[in-house]
Structure formats: C-alpha cells, structure tokens
Design an enzyme around this catalytic site. Sequence first.
Site, mmCIF file in Angstrom:
data_model
loop_
_atom_site.group_PDB
_atom_site.id
_atom_site.type_symbol
_atom_site.label_atom_id
_atom_site.label_comp_id
_atom_site.label_asym_id
_atom_site.label_seq_id
_atom_site.Cartn_x
_atom_site.Cartn_y
_atom_site.Cartn_z
ATOM 1 N N GLU A 32 0.766 -1.344 0.036
ATOM 2 C CA GLU A 32 0.010 -0.051 0.011
ATOM 3 C C GLU A 32 0.884 1.175 0.107
ATOM 4 O OE1 GLU A 32 -3.827 -1.609 2.671
ATOM 5 O OE2 GLU A 32 -1.593 -2.543 3.088
ATOM 6 N N SER A 192 -4.078 -6.190 2.204
ATOM 7 C CA SER A 192 -4.370 -5.956 0.754
ATOM 8 C C SER A 192 -4.700 -6.942 0.011
ATOM 9 C CB SER A 192 -2.865 -5.028 -0.053
ATOM 10 O OG SER A 192 -2.776 -3.959 0.181
ATOM 11 N N TYR A 263 -8.025 -2.236 -5.795
ATOM 12 C CA TYR A 263 -7.260 -1.050 -6.324
ATOM 13 C C TYR A 263 -7.366 -0.812 -7.814
ATOM 14 C CZ TYR A 263 -4.790 -1.440 -2.040
ATOM 15 O OH TYR A 263 -4.756 -1.383 -0.649
ATOM 16 N N ARG A 302 -10.707 1.155 11.520
ATOM 17 C CA ARG A 302 -12.045 0.756 10.699
ATOM 18 C C ARG A 302 -12.280 -0.791 10.967
ATOM 19 N NH1 ARG A 302 -10.666 0.599 5.199
ATOM 20 N NH2 ARG A 302 -10.560 -1.648 5.467
ATOM 21 N N ASP A 304 -14.353 -3.946 9.975
ATOM 22 C CA ASP A 304 -14.610 -4.540 8.766
ATOM 23 C C ASP A 304 -15.513 -6.073 9.126
ATOM 24 O OD1 ASP A 304 -13.206 -2.704 7.348
ATOM 25 O OD2 ASP A 304 -12.034 -3.925 6.547
ATOM 26 N N GLU A 318 -12.076 -8.126 10.294
ATOM 27 C CA GLU A 318 -10.755 -7.537 10.792
ATOM 28 C C GLU A 318 -10.726 -5.904 11.346
ATOM 29 O OE1 GLU A 318 -7.943 -7.085 7.767
ATOM 30 O OE2 GLU A 318 -9.396 -6.449 6.161
ATOM 31 N N ASN A 320 -8.879 -2.426 11.107
ATOM 32 C CA ASN A 320 -7.548 -1.916 10.369
ATOM 33 C C ASN A 320 -7.238 -0.490 11.163
ATOM 34 O OD1 ASN A 320 -7.284 -3.272 7.526
ATOM 35 N ND2 ASN A 320 -9.435 -2.866 7.909
ATOM 36 N N GLY A 324 -7.258 3.119 4.820
ATOM 37 C CA GLY A 324 -7.044 4.152 3.590
ATOM 38 C C GLY A 324 -7.439 5.360 3.864
HETATM 39 N N1 LIG Z 1 -14.124 -16.126 5.946
HETATM 40 C C1 LIG Z 1 -14.578 -15.657 4.792
HETATM 41 N N2 LIG Z 1 -15.615 -15.551 4.130
HETATM 42 C C2 LIG Z 1 -15.771 -14.945 3.216
HETATM 43 N N3 LIG Z 1 -15.327 -14.297 2.358
HETATM 44 C C3 LIG Z 1 -13.960 -13.918 3.101
HETATM 45 C C4 LIG Z 1 -13.600 -14.380 4.179
HETATM 46 N N4 LIG Z 1 -12.451 -14.117 4.362
HETATM 47 C C5 LIG Z 1 -12.038 -13.186 3.467
HETATM 48 N N5 LIG Z 1 -12.914 -13.240 2.544
HETATM 49 C C6 LIG Z 1 -13.049 -12.075 1.241
HETATM 50 O O1 LIG Z 1 -11.630 -12.126 1.091
HETATM 51 C C7 LIG Z 1 -11.419 -10.425 1.410
HETATM 52 C C8 LIG Z 1 -9.998 -10.160 1.853
HETATM 53 O O2 LIG Z 1 -9.843 -11.009 3.149
HETATM 54 P P1 LIG Z 1 -9.474 -9.832 4.320
HETATM 55 O O3 LIG Z 1 -9.253 -10.788 5.578
HETATM 56 O O4 LIG Z 1 -10.113 -8.799 4.610
HETATM 57 O O5 LIG Z 1 -7.809 -9.359 4.036
HETATM 58 P P2 LIG Z 1 -7.034 -8.248 4.062
HETATM 59 O O6 LIG Z 1 -6.556 -8.147 5.428
HETATM 60 O O7 LIG Z 1 -6.052 -8.350 3.163
HETATM 61 O O8 LIG Z 1 -7.951 -7.132 3.476
HETATM 62 C C9 LIG Z 1 -12.514 -10.080 2.249
HETATM 63 O O9 LIG Z 1 -12.804 -8.520 2.182
HETATM 64 C C10 LIG Z 1 -13.735 -10.918 1.486
HETATM 65 O O10 LIG Z 1 -14.194 -10.548 0.424
HETATM 66 MG MG LIG Z 2 -9.880 -6.677 4.455
#
Ligand SMILES: Nc1ncnc2c1ncn2[C@@H]1O[C@H](COP(=O)(O)OP(=O)(O)O)[C@@H](O)[C@H]1O
Ligand SMILES: [Mg+2]
Length: 357
Positions: A32, A192, A263, A302, A304, A318, A320, A324
């Site tokens: 990022e 990311s 992105y 933030r 999520d 998660e 953050n 961003g």
């Molecule tokens: N357990 C899950 N069930 C459904 N979708 C998921 C799950 N984990 C991740 N995703 C999908 O993958 C994306 C990225 O995962 P995430 O854990 O938020 O990674 P990062 O920390 O890189 O943002 C999420 O925004 C969602 O679209």
């Molecule tokens: Mg995420």
Amino acid sequence: MEGRDEDPQAPVPAQSGEKKRVLLLAGGQSEEHEVSLLSARSVLAALPADRFEVTPLVITRGGRWLSAGESQRALAAGKAEAGAGALALAGAAVTEQYDVVFPLLHGPMGEDGTVQGLLTLAGLPFVGSGVLGSAVSMDKVMTKQVLQAAGVPQVAWQLATRHEWRTDPQAVQQRAAQLGWPLFVKPANLGSSVGISKVSGSSELQPALELAFGLDRRVILEAMTAYKPREVEVGLLGNDAPQVSPVGELRFEADFYDYETKYTAGEASMHIPAPLPSEVAGEIQRLAVLAFRALDCAGLSRADFFYVEETGELFLNEVNTMPGFTATSMYPSLFQAQGLSYAELVTRLVELALEPR
Ligand SMILES: Nc1ncnc2c1ncn2[C@@H]1O[C@H](COP(=O)(O)OP(=O)(O)O)[C@@H](O)[C@H]1O
Ligand SMILES: [Mg+2]
C-alpha cells in the site's frame, strides 16, 4: 512531558498558541506504498495551515527514510526512488524536531507496531494505536484470539505454521478439511488481500498454502461464510471512548474482495449508509466499539464485518488501525456522512494524539 527542565538535550517544545509541528510519515514498505502517498497528499492539503506546520517524510519501499527534499519529490511523483534515504533508525533522529507524528502507513512495517515502537522510544506522541493495538490488529490470528475472548462473533478458523506445513502437512490438511469448503487461506500478517486464496476443495489447498507460506511463517485458515457475505464497515474515532460512524457497504462483482478489485478504479462501489435493518447496523456499531477496546486501539480504526443476509449472521472480519485515507476512502467518507469534514477529521486525529491518556 516531565523532566524537560533537567535535561538540556531535550528538544524545545512548541509554546502553546504556536503552530504544532507535525511530521507526516508516508509511503512505507507494504503493497500500500502508493496508496499511502496518495493519502498523504490529501492530509497535507487538509491540515489547517494556521494551526499546523506539516512536514512530509517519505519512507521508501526498501524502508529508508528520505530527506525533506527527496520526500517532497517523491510525494509529487507518487513514488519514491529506491536506494535513497537513511536507515530507519538513523532517520528517526529527525523526529526530535516535531511535536507529533502522523504515521500514515499501511500494512507491515508501518501499521503493525514497528514504527509505533520507534516513535514510542523517541518519546513522541503519534496519531493512532500504540505498539500493542497496532501489532495485535495487524495479526489475523492474534486478532481472532483476542476478539474470541471478548465475545465478538467470527468465522471458524485454524492456525498453521510453516514448520508444521513442512514437517506434518497431513495435520494441516486435516484441520483444513474440518473447516469445510470453500475456505480462505491467508498469511497472518499482510493485508491488501496479498497471498489470500479462496480454496474450493482439497486439490486447491496445496498451492494456496505454498503461496501463503512463501509470504509469512504463520497462516490462517478460515471457513467461508455460508453465502457470499455483504461487506460492511464502520469507522471509530477517539481514544478511550471512541465515537462510531454510520455503517458503510462495499459492493463489487468479483468473487471476493481481492487485490485487483481493491485497487482498480470502478471495480467496487461504496454505499453510505449501508441499507441495513437498524438493529443490524446498531449491532455492528456495538461490536466495533467492543473490538476497538479489546484490541487496545487508539485514535482511529475501521472495523470490517461480514453480514450474511440469508442467515442473519454477523462476523467481524478485521480491524484496520490505519485505514485507507485518501479524500474518497471509506473511513473519511463514513465520518463525512456524519457531518465531519475531511479537514476536521484529520485535525481531530492530531488533537487526539496530543491528548493525555
Ligand atoms: N471467511 C471469509 N468468508 C467470506 N469471504 C471472505 C472470508 N475471508 C476473506 N474473505 C474475502 O476476502 C477479502 C480479503 O480478506 P481480508 O481478511 O479482509 O484480507 P485483508 O486483510 O488483506 O484485507 C474480504 O474482504 C472478503 O471479500
Ligand atoms: Mg480486508
């Protein structure tokens, strides 16, 4: 700060009424890097010049701290030259000239407690979470463990280490199968969506684990939600009693919110407030504050969530700690919807950093 009178080496603090000298750290070593430079340009333009004297300092992808002139050029170009700059530990000496630091850095070596540790050692207040909150929130496994203890709902998950994958791959495969398919494989400490795979069955597991273990020593396996979830996010602003923003939603066509979708302009759209039953929105806000406290966040974050409309389930995905921050990013937009302008928001963040805690 106490003890300044006795210490002739201590930097001279700005007098009250004088402008606060802000060091804005941007760029950094993660994927990022460019996003951070974009955000920094927005923050630089928005912090009121009658109250703050802001100096940007760009950190290269290699982790070196650029001089003021090099930083200005990097910010204008939107990218930093490789090879230039000083080692972080040597570069950190410049922080003595400032009252407060805004570490506008995302991902590893910026949002994960490392830079926060350096600034804490330097005795400088800074925007955002401290070492503990930053480190725990960056690590997907630690986040899950802390939030589990706090009673925040999350998807089922398993930890695997690189050593275990090398010495006993069957044990890892068995634990994955217990979660069921599809599942997500993620490096514990990245962001990311880098290194993240959605795995539909056992035959896809090995390449997904190889990819993730190539990037991190620890990997998390996560059960996928029963249906493609709605992705809803909420902003927090404050220290011990954070205020919470309305809930926003991200919509996109892709199978999941992968790197490209994140992105590439136009691949995802933002909806504020998210069209949700009010009790669901309220529950998201309640859980977000609970998580902020449990993770020892400060300043901003933030949170999520996944909302599975078909089952009514809500899971925290998660938190953050440095979301961003361009003028059109989700976090500032969430507070704008509450009547707080971008300039007011960044001003508030610097004030929060200077608040006694
Ligand atoms: N357990 C899950 N069930 C459904 N979708 C998921 C799950 N984990 C991740 N995703 C999908 O993958 C994306 C990225 O995962 P995430 O854990 O938020 O990674 P990062 O920390 O890189 O943002 C999420 O925004 C969602 O679209
Ligand atoms: Mg995420």
